[in-house]
Enzyme design. Structure first.
Site, PDB file in Angstrom:
ATOM      1  CG  HIS A  60      -2.089  -0.943   1.043  1.00  0.00           C
ATOM      2  ND1 HIS A  60      -3.179  -0.954   1.862  1.00  0.00           N
ATOM      3  CD2 HIS A  60      -2.310  -1.911   0.132  1.00  0.00           C
ATOM      4  CE1 HIS A  60      -4.038  -1.875   1.467  1.00  0.00           C
ATOM      5  NE2 HIS A  60      -3.523  -2.490   0.421  1.00  0.00           N
ATOM      6  CG  ASP A  61       4.969   3.175   1.846  1.00  0.00           C
ATOM      7  OD1 ASP A  61       4.499   4.326   1.944  1.00  0.00           O
ATOM      8  OD2 ASP A  61       6.186   2.939   1.844  1.00  0.00           O
ATOM      9  N   GLY A  89       5.043   6.325  -4.531  1.00  0.00           N
ATOM     10  CA  GLY A  89       6.252   5.533  -4.295  1.00  0.00           C
ATOM     11  C   GLY A  89       6.348   5.089  -2.847  1.00  0.00           C
ATOM     12  N   PRO A 143      -5.784  -0.621  -5.083  1.00  0.00           N
ATOM     13  CG  PRO A 143      -4.848  -2.453  -6.191  1.00  0.00           C
ATOM     14  CD  PRO A 143      -4.506  -1.274  -5.354  1.00  0.00           C
ATOM     15  CB  THR A 177       0.902 -17.373  -0.742  1.00  0.00           C
ATOM     16  OG1 THR A 177       0.899 -17.208  -2.146  1.00  0.00           O
ATOM     17  CG2 THR A 177       1.117 -18.830  -0.418  1.00  0.00           C
TER      18      THR A 177
HETATM   19  C1  HEM Z   1      -4.062  -6.866  -7.009  1.00  0.00           C
HETATM   20  C2  HEM Z   1      -4.613  -5.973  -6.217  1.00  0.00           C
HETATM   21  C3  HEM Z   1      -4.882  -6.288  -4.769  1.00  0.00           C
HETATM   22  C4  HEM Z   1      -6.087  -6.299  -4.165  1.00  0.00           C
HETATM   23  C5  HEM Z   1      -7.435  -5.958  -4.791  1.00  0.00           C
HETATM   24  C6  HEM Z   1      -5.878  -6.689  -2.798  1.00  0.00           C
HETATM   25  C7  HEM Z   1      -6.870  -6.812  -1.854  1.00  0.00           C
HETATM   26  C8  HEM Z   1      -6.698  -7.347  -0.601  1.00  0.00           C
HETATM   27  C9  HEM Z   1      -7.761  -7.573   0.344  1.00  0.00           C
HETATM   28  C10 HEM Z   1      -9.233  -7.258   0.120  1.00  0.00           C
HETATM   29  C11 HEM Z   1      -7.220  -8.134   1.447  1.00  0.00           C
HETATM   30  C12 HEM Z   1      -7.970  -8.556   2.712  1.00  0.00           C
HETATM   31  C13 HEM Z   1      -8.148  -7.368   3.621  1.00  0.00           C
HETATM   32  C14 HEM Z   1      -9.053  -7.741   4.780  1.00  0.00           C
HETATM   33  O1  HEM Z   1     -10.177  -8.192   4.537  1.00  0.00           O
HETATM   34  O2  HEM Z   1      -8.630  -7.567   5.941  1.00  0.00           O
HETATM   35  C15 HEM Z   1      -5.803  -8.247   1.215  1.00  0.00           C
HETATM   36  C16 HEM Z   1      -4.908  -8.765   2.113  1.00  0.00           C
HETATM   37  C17 HEM Z   1      -3.544  -8.849   1.886  1.00  0.00           C
HETATM   38  N1  HEM Z   1      -2.872  -8.343   0.805  1.00  0.00           N
HETATM   39 FE1  HEM Z   1      -3.688  -7.667  -0.891  1.00  0.00          FE
HETATM   40  N2  HEM Z   1      -4.539  -6.909  -2.595  1.00  0.00           N
HETATM   41  C18 HEM Z   1      -3.889  -6.681  -3.773  1.00  0.00           C
HETATM   42  C19 HEM Z   1      -2.532  -6.780  -4.000  1.00  0.00           C
HETATM   43  C20 HEM Z   1      -1.588  -7.089  -3.038  1.00  0.00           C
HETATM   44  C21 HEM Z   1      -0.151  -7.017  -3.226  1.00  0.00           C
HETATM   45  C22 HEM Z   1       0.526  -6.547  -4.511  1.00  0.00           C
HETATM   46  C23 HEM Z   1       0.417  -7.414  -2.056  1.00  0.00           C
HETATM   47  C24 HEM Z   1       1.873  -7.504  -1.676  1.00  0.00           C
HETATM   48  C25 HEM Z   1       2.867  -7.705  -2.541  1.00  0.00           C
HETATM   49  C26 HEM Z   1      -0.664  -7.751  -1.144  1.00  0.00           C
HETATM   50  C27 HEM Z   1      -0.495  -8.261   0.129  1.00  0.00           C
HETATM   51  C28 HEM Z   1      -1.535  -8.624   0.966  1.00  0.00           C
HETATM   52  C29 HEM Z   1      -1.344  -9.364   2.206  1.00  0.00           C
HETATM   53  C30 HEM Z   1      -0.015  -9.903   2.750  1.00  0.00           C
HETATM   54  C31 HEM Z   1      -2.607  -9.482   2.799  1.00  0.00           C
HETATM   55  C32 HEM Z   1      -2.943 -10.145   4.144  1.00  0.00           C
HETATM   56  C33 HEM Z   1      -2.896  -9.094   5.235  1.00  0.00           C
HETATM   57  C34 HEM Z   1      -3.052  -9.681   6.642  1.00  0.00           C
HETATM   58  O3  HEM Z   1      -3.203 -10.901   6.805  1.00  0.00           O
HETATM   59  O4  HEM Z   1      -3.000  -8.894   7.601  1.00  0.00           O
HETATM   60  N3  HEM Z   1      -1.859  -7.518  -1.772  1.00  0.00           N
HETATM   61  N4  HEM Z   1      -5.512  -7.755  -0.037  1.00  0.00           N
END
Ligand code: HEM
Ligand code: NAG
Ligand code: NAG
Length: 211
Positions: free
Chosen positions: A65-66, A71, A131, A162
């Protein structure tokens, strides 16, 4: 909690290079001016992830997010005590994200440093650039393209999921009410959807009968 696959190295490597157009990133940027910086970060992360493994995913996500808003600039941190004003917050967050994954048994990747911290931070930009779980694929591609990332980057970086958790409200519409008529998102893998629905029942039982 899931494990990051070996191609996670590729995935996060991409984020590690984002924002590199403005600063010149290199391995060991602080070797001379703050030689202990990377070790301080690593020790801190190892200690804390050991007590709270779920933090690893949170920290990785924070890094993503950062990076997507002006950047990779970030929050202040502990390295200041060792070398005041030398190590950027952005580099610290990037190292923290990598070290968190390593500390939970995931892969290691090399992180070049030398990011400069930004001076501007706007919540409106975070909302418009990062996103949302409700964005469709076309919108996701556009938001990634705005950061100079292509389709392959989008697919690989999504592999970061993952590890970590999602709250029900982030995806329940796709299981139960996709278009407002009590339906399931037809694009969602049906076996996966069934799996998630079963987990909801388990959680319900846990909350209502066992606690
Ligand atoms: C492609 C666009 C992306 C979307 C739409 C997206 C959306 C989300 C959503 C909805 C969650 C769950 C949030 C919740 O319900 O608490 C999440 C969790 C997460 N996202 Fe993404 N994400 C995206 C890309 C990424 C990228 C690029 C990364 C890192 C390289 C990332 C890393 C993570 C991680 C590690 C979690 C788990 C956080 C936790 O367990 O505390 N995401 N993401
Ligand atoms: C994706 O969402 C955008 C914005 O909500 C919308 O304009 C567009 O029509 C949607 N595209 C598809 C293929 O659903
Ligand atoms: C499904 O969505 C529609 C339209 O947004 C809403 O009126 C309805 O209450 C929702 N149904 C449930 C069970 O949440």
């Amino acid at each position: 909690m899931g494990r990051i696959g070996y191609f996670g190295i590729l995935i996060i490597g991409l984020l590690a290079f984002m924002g590199s157009t403005e600063a010149h990133l290199k391995m060991g940027f602080y070797n001379k001016r703050c030689p202990k910086a990377e070790k301080i970060v690593n020790d801190f992360v190892k200690q804390h992830i050991h007590n709270a493994p779920s933090l690893a995913a949170t920290l990785l996500r924070m890094h993503f997010h950062d990076c997507f808003v002006r950047g990779c600039d970030a929050v202040k941190s502990l390295v200041e005590a060792e070398c005041p004003g030398i190590v950027s917050c952005a580099d610290i967050l990037t190292l923290v994200a990598r070290d968190s994954i390593v500390a939970t048994g995931g892969p290691f990747w090399r992180v070049p440093t030398g990011r400069r911290d930004g001076l501007i931070s706007k919540s409106s930009e975070a909302l418009s650039k990062v996103p949302s779980p409700f964005d469709n694929f076309t919108t996701l591609q556009t938001l990634f393209a705005n950061q100079g990332l292509d389709l392959k980057d989008l697919v690989l970086l999504s592999g970061a999921h993952t590890i970590g958790i999602a709250h029900c409200q982030s995806f329940s519409n796709r299981l139960y009410n996709f278009t407002g008529i009590g339906d399931q998102d037809p694009a969602l893998d049906s076996e996966y959807a069934a799996n998630l629905k079963a987990r909801k029942v388990q959680n319900y039982q846990r909350q209502h009968y066992y606690s």
